[in-house]
Design a protein around this motif. Sequence first.
Motif, mmCIF file in Angstrom:
data_model
loop_
_atom_site.group_PDB
_atom_site.id
_atom_site.type_symbol
_atom_site.label_atom_id
_atom_site.label_comp_id
_atom_site.label_asym_id
_atom_site.label_seq_id
_atom_site.Cartn_x
_atom_site.Cartn_y
_atom_site.Cartn_z
ATOM 1 N N GLU A 75 -34.635 51.502 21.314
ATOM 2 C CA GLU A 75 -33.321 51.756 20.740
ATOM 3 C C GLU A 75 -32.877 50.575 19.883
ATOM 4 O O GLU A 75 -33.404 49.475 20.001
ATOM 5 C CB GLU A 75 -32.270 51.954 21.850
ATOM 6 C CG GLU A 75 -32.515 53.122 22.777
ATOM 7 C CD GLU A 75 -31.495 53.165 23.901
ATOM 8 O OE1 GLU A 75 -30.972 54.248 24.192
ATOM 9 O OE2 GLU A 75 -31.218 52.093 24.481
ATOM 10 N N TYR A 76 -31.896 50.826 19.028
ATOM 11 C CA TYR A 76 -31.150 49.747 18.400
ATOM 12 C C TYR A 76 -29.673 50.053 18.584
ATOM 13 O O TYR A 76 -29.262 51.206 18.725
ATOM 14 C CB TYR A 76 -31.516 49.573 16.924
ATOM 15 C CG TYR A 76 -31.055 50.696 16.001
ATOM 16 C CD1 TYR A 76 -29.805 50.658 15.378
ATOM 17 C CD2 TYR A 76 -31.878 51.786 15.735
ATOM 18 C CE1 TYR A 76 -29.392 51.676 14.536
ATOM 19 C CE2 TYR A 76 -31.471 52.805 14.890
ATOM 20 C CZ TYR A 76 -30.236 52.750 14.291
ATOM 21 O OH TYR A 76 -29.828 53.765 13.456
ATOM 22 N N LEU A 77 -28.879 48.993 18.605
ATOM 23 C CA LEU A 77 -27.444 49.130 18.798
ATOM 24 C C LEU A 77 -26.758 49.180 17.445
ATOM 25 O O LEU A 77 -27.016 48.349 16.574
ATOM 26 C CB LEU A 77 -26.923 47.941 19.604
ATOM 27 C CG LEU A 77 -25.509 48.030 20.175
ATOM 28 C CD1 LEU A 77 -25.440 49.096 21.252
ATOM 29 C CD2 LEU A 77 -25.105 46.669 20.740
ATOM 30 N N ASP A 195 -33.664 40.147 14.280
ATOM 31 C CA ASP A 195 -32.774 40.488 15.395
ATOM 32 C C ASP A 195 -31.625 41.398 14.975
ATOM 33 O O ASP A 195 -31.243 42.303 15.720
ATOM 34 C CB ASP A 195 -32.189 39.216 16.006
ATOM 35 C CG ASP A 195 -33.244 38.351 16.668
ATOM 36 O OD1 ASP A 195 -34.100 38.898 17.378
ATOM 37 O OD2 ASP A 195 -33.212 37.126 16.461
ATOM 38 N N LEU A 196 -31.054 41.142 13.799
ATOM 39 C CA LEU A 196 -29.875 41.879 13.340
ATOM 40 C C LEU A 196 -30.020 42.186 11.857
ATOM 41 O O LEU A 196 -30.534 41.370 11.096
ATOM 42 C CB LEU A 196 -28.597 41.048 13.521
ATOM 43 C CG LEU A 196 -28.311 40.383 14.856
ATOM 44 C CD1 LEU A 196 -27.167 39.396 14.718
ATOM 45 C CD2 LEU A 196 -27.970 41.433 15.901
ATOM 46 N N ILE A 197 -29.551 43.367 11.458
ATOM 47 C CA ILE A 197 -29.422 43.689 10.044
ATOM 48 C C ILE A 197 -27.937 43.938 9.794
ATOM 49 O O ILE A 197 -27.343 44.845 10.380
ATOM 50 C CB ILE A 197 -30.251 44.920 9.659
ATOM 51 C CG1 ILE A 197 -31.730 44.709 10.009
ATOM 52 C CG2 ILE A 197 -30.102 45.227 8.165
ATOM 53 C CD1 ILE A 197 -32.598 45.932 9.786
ATOM 54 N N VAL A 198 -27.344 43.108 8.950
ATOM 55 C CA VAL A 198 -25.902 43.168 8.712
ATOM 56 C C VAL A 198 -25.645 43.666 7.300
ATOM 57 O O VAL A 198 -26.158 43.111 6.326
ATOM 58 C CB VAL A 198 -25.264 41.777 8.897
ATOM 59 C CG1 VAL A 198 -23.750 41.848 8.663
ATOM 60 C CG2 VAL A 198 -25.561 41.230 10.285
ATOM 61 N N THR A 199 -24.878 44.745 7.187
ATOM 62 C CA THR A 199 -24.462 45.295 5.897
ATOM 63 C C THR A 199 -22.937 45.384 5.896
ATOM 64 O O THR A 199 -22.288 45.140 6.929
ATOM 65 C CB THR A 199 -25.062 46.694 5.658
ATOM 66 O OG1 THR A 199 -24.383 47.650 6.490
ATOM 67 C CG2 THR A 199 -26.562 46.714 5.947
ATOM 68 N N ILE A 203 -23.712 46.951 11.550
ATOM 69 C CA ILE A 203 -24.661 45.976 12.070
ATOM 70 C C ILE A 203 -25.657 46.737 12.934
ATOM 71 O O ILE A 203 -25.264 47.432 13.872
ATOM 72 C CB ILE A 203 -23.969 44.895 12.914
ATOM 73 C CG1 ILE A 203 -22.871 44.196 12.117
ATOM 74 C CG2 ILE A 203 -24.989 43.876 13.420
ATOM 75 C CD1 ILE A 203 -22.009 43.272 12.968
ATOM 76 N N ALA A 204 -26.928 46.624 12.619
ATOM 77 C CA ALA A 204 -27.984 47.221 13.437
ATOM 78 C C ALA A 204 -28.603 46.105 14.274
ATOM 79 O O ALA A 204 -29.119 45.127 13.733
ATOM 80 C CB ALA A 204 -29.040 47.887 12.562
ATOM 81 N N VAL A 205 -28.529 46.249 15.588
ATOM 82 C CA VAL A 205 -28.955 45.205 16.509
ATOM 83 C C VAL A 205 -30.292 45.591 17.119
ATOM 84 O O VAL A 205 -30.388 46.572 17.860
ATOM 85 C CB VAL A 205 -27.905 44.996 17.623
ATOM 86 C CG1 VAL A 205 -28.344 43.891 18.569
ATOM 87 C CG2 VAL A 205 -26.540 44.691 17.025
ATOM 88 N N LEU A 206 -31.315 44.801 16.821
ATOM 89 C CA LEU A 206 -32.637 45.011 17.406
ATOM 90 C C LEU A 206 -32.856 44.124 18.626
ATOM 91 O O LEU A 206 -33.698 44.434 19.471
ATOM 92 C CB LEU A 206 -33.719 44.728 16.359
ATOM 93 C CG LEU A 206 -33.813 45.739 15.213
ATOM 94 C CD1 LEU A 206 -34.478 45.125 13.996
ATOM 95 C CD2 LEU A 206 -34.562 46.980 15.660
ATOM 96 N N GLY A 207 -32.134 43.014 18.701
ATOM 97 C CA GLY A 207 -32.281 42.091 19.822
ATOM 98 C C GLY A 207 -30.935 41.696 20.397
ATOM 99 O O GLY A 207 -30.115 41.084 19.715
ATOM 100 N N LEU A 208 -30.694 42.033 21.662
ATOM 101 C CA LEU A 208 -29.393 41.764 22.270
ATOM 102 C C LEU A 208 -29.151 40.276 22.501
ATOM 103 O O LEU A 208 -28.013 39.822 22.482
ATOM 104 C CB LEU A 208 -29.265 42.515 23.594
ATOM 105 C CG LEU A 208 -28.666 43.918 23.517
ATOM 106 C CD1 LEU A 208 -28.604 44.543 24.898
ATOM 107 C CD2 LEU A 208 -27.284 43.889 22.894
#
Length: 256
Positions: A75-77, A195-199, A203-208
């Motif tokens: 999953e991603y957050l 870890d994160l993709i920020v637009t 924000i798409a979180v791959l690593g908590l």
Amino acid sequence: MARSPAEWAALSVGEDVGLLLGWRPGRDRLEGRPVEIAADVRDLLRETAQESLAELGRRGRRPLSGVPALEPGEEYLSVELPDLRRVASTGDADGGLPEAVPPDGDADATEVAADLLRLIEAARRDPDYLERSQIADGHFLFHAVTGTLSDGEPAAFVRQTNPKRGLETGRFVTAYRNTLSRVDDPVLVFDEDVDLIVTPTEIAVLGLTAFDRLFADLDLAVAQVPASLDRVVEALPLELPETVRGVIVDATRGRR
């Protein structure tokens, strides 16, 4: 509006790829400066960013709600934001926040995302590159590959590691070129993972862990405490009177 995994995977990263080294001068802000990079390094960083988009396409989307949690590798957050493109395009000399107000509990996620977008825009307008001595003496919280997505949105592909890790404490670095020679220039090591993709909109979180380091020591984590306490009470045979809950909430505010 948040993207689906397939929509993320269908995006591509443009040629205007850059690199930011970032730090936090205070609890509530992020700062960063660009690093001048050679063409071959730019190509490798772009590949890393592109692969992270493909990785989102392989995972399921989980919206942020309650206590952040992820099924590792599955999953991603997704943290939805108000559209921050106004901030990215106009900037704010005083470092002010966007006028749009996000859902309760996400205010600091918006602040951090707006900071990153300002840094991207500043690097494009007037690239004030870090100097060799500043890189050698710096202590960095994260590094970010920056660029423009094929839908026109700016993006930061963030890895929450210090790229100088493991090369400073009580060690000296050498390189072998027929003979072993000492390396005096700053050496940076980059991971292939993001870890994160920020637009401006999500924000798409791959690593908590990275999400916790960049966001959860701000008010976002404190806002999750009441829901966390509810889950504890539901899961375990115990009672938490309101006075006890108040003590726990106060403690998290004072020592995050």
